[in-house]
Write a protein that holds these residues in place. Structure first.
Motif, PDB file in Angstrom:
ATOM      1  N   ARG A 152      -0.754  -6.564 -15.338  1.00 17.80           N
ATOM      2  CA  ARG A 152      -1.528  -6.235 -14.140  1.00 17.80           C
ATOM      3  C   ARG A 152      -3.013  -6.418 -14.417  1.00 17.80           C
TER       4      ARG A 152
ATOM      5  N   THR B 150      -3.501   0.796  -9.182  1.00 16.23           N
ATOM      6  CA  THR B 150      -3.915  -0.251  -8.256  1.00 16.23           C
ATOM      7  C   THR B 150      -4.331  -1.502  -9.026  1.00 16.23           C
TER       8      THR B 150
ATOM      9  N   ALA C  85      -6.632  -5.091 -12.657  1.00 18.60           N
ATOM     10  CA  ALA C  85      -7.399  -4.332 -11.680  1.00 18.60           C
ATOM     11  C   ALA C  85      -8.755  -5.003 -11.480  1.00 18.60           C
TER      12      ALA C  85
ATOM     13  N   PRO D 169      -3.582   6.286  -8.301  1.00 16.37           N
ATOM     14  CA  PRO D 169      -4.615   5.328  -7.865  1.00 16.37           C
ATOM     15  C   PRO D 169      -4.998   4.341  -8.962  1.00 16.37           C
ATOM     16  N   GLU D 170      -4.942   4.763 -10.197  1.00 18.12           N
ATOM     17  CA  GLU D 170      -5.297   3.858 -11.297  1.00 18.12           C
ATOM     18  C   GLU D 170      -4.244   2.784 -11.560  1.00 18.12           C
TER      19      GLU D 170
ATOM     20  N   GLN E 203      -0.103  -7.769  -4.872  1.00 20.85           N
ATOM     21  CA  GLN E 203      -1.070  -6.674  -4.854  1.00 20.85           C
ATOM     22  C   GLN E 203      -0.359  -5.338  -4.678  1.00 20.85           C
TER      23      GLN E 203
ATOM     24  N   SER F 210      -3.276   4.679  -2.780  1.00 22.59           N
ATOM     25  CA  SER F 210      -4.347   5.471  -2.196  1.00 22.59           C
ATOM     26  C   SER F 210      -4.235   6.928  -2.645  1.00 22.59           C
TER      27      SER F 210
ATOM     28  N   THR G 240      -1.562  -1.390  -4.140  1.00 28.83           N
ATOM     29  CA  THR G 240      -2.685  -0.506  -3.875  1.00 28.83           C
ATOM     30  C   THR G 240      -2.164   0.914  -3.690  1.00 28.83           C
TER      31      THR G 240
ATOM     32  N   LEU H 176       0.851  -1.191   0.000  1.00 28.74           N
ATOM     33  CA  LEU H 176       0.000   0.000   0.000  1.00 28.74           C
ATOM     34  C   LEU H 176       0.887   1.241   0.000  1.00 28.74           C
TER      35      LEU H 176
END
Length: 126
Positions: free
Chosen positions: A38, A91, A40, A88-89, A121, A125, A123, A11
């Motif tokens: 990747r 992620t 999403a 954020p995109e 993963q 934010s 992520t 994160l």
């Protein structure tokens, strides 16, 4: 059995950085092109970056060009993805993949890749 093991996900806040690693085993690493894809949530898996067997040639999706850098260390059987200026995109679950290919050109389509990792993963934010 060939294994690809990704690590380094996590994160991070927008604008931050992460470095993903993918350690390969039970294959002659230097004869394989390597790539990162990747996926999403709710979307199809997409190409992110690829590198040819020697590391001399690299390819990127337009969405990450200038922010991400793919590299490899054939002595360590490892490929890396340095991700800067994360958004954020970005992620998604990030997968590394291997394609037995000793050429210059590298595939961007997942069907060309022979082996896949389990994913890590990432992520970001806002």
């Amino acid at each position: 059995q060939v294994q690809l093991v990704e690590s380094g996900g996590g994160l991070v806040q927008a604008g931050g950085t992460l470095r993903l690693s993918c350690a390969a085993s039970r294959l002659t690493f230097s004869t394989y092109a390597m790539a990162w894809f990747r996926q999403a949530p709710g979307k199809e898996r997409e190409f992110v970056a690829a590198i040819n067997w020697s590391g001399r040639f690299t390819y990127y999706a337009d969405s990450v060009k200038g922010r991400f850098t793919i590299s490899r260390d054939n002595a360590k059987n490892t490929v890396y993805l340095q991700m800067n200026s994360l958004k954020p995109e970005d992620t998604a679950v990030y997968y590394c993949a291997a394609d037995e290919n000793s050429g210059v050109l590298v595939a961007r389509t997942q069907d060309e890749y022979d082996y896949w990792g389990q994913g890590t993963q990432v992520t970001v934010s806002s």
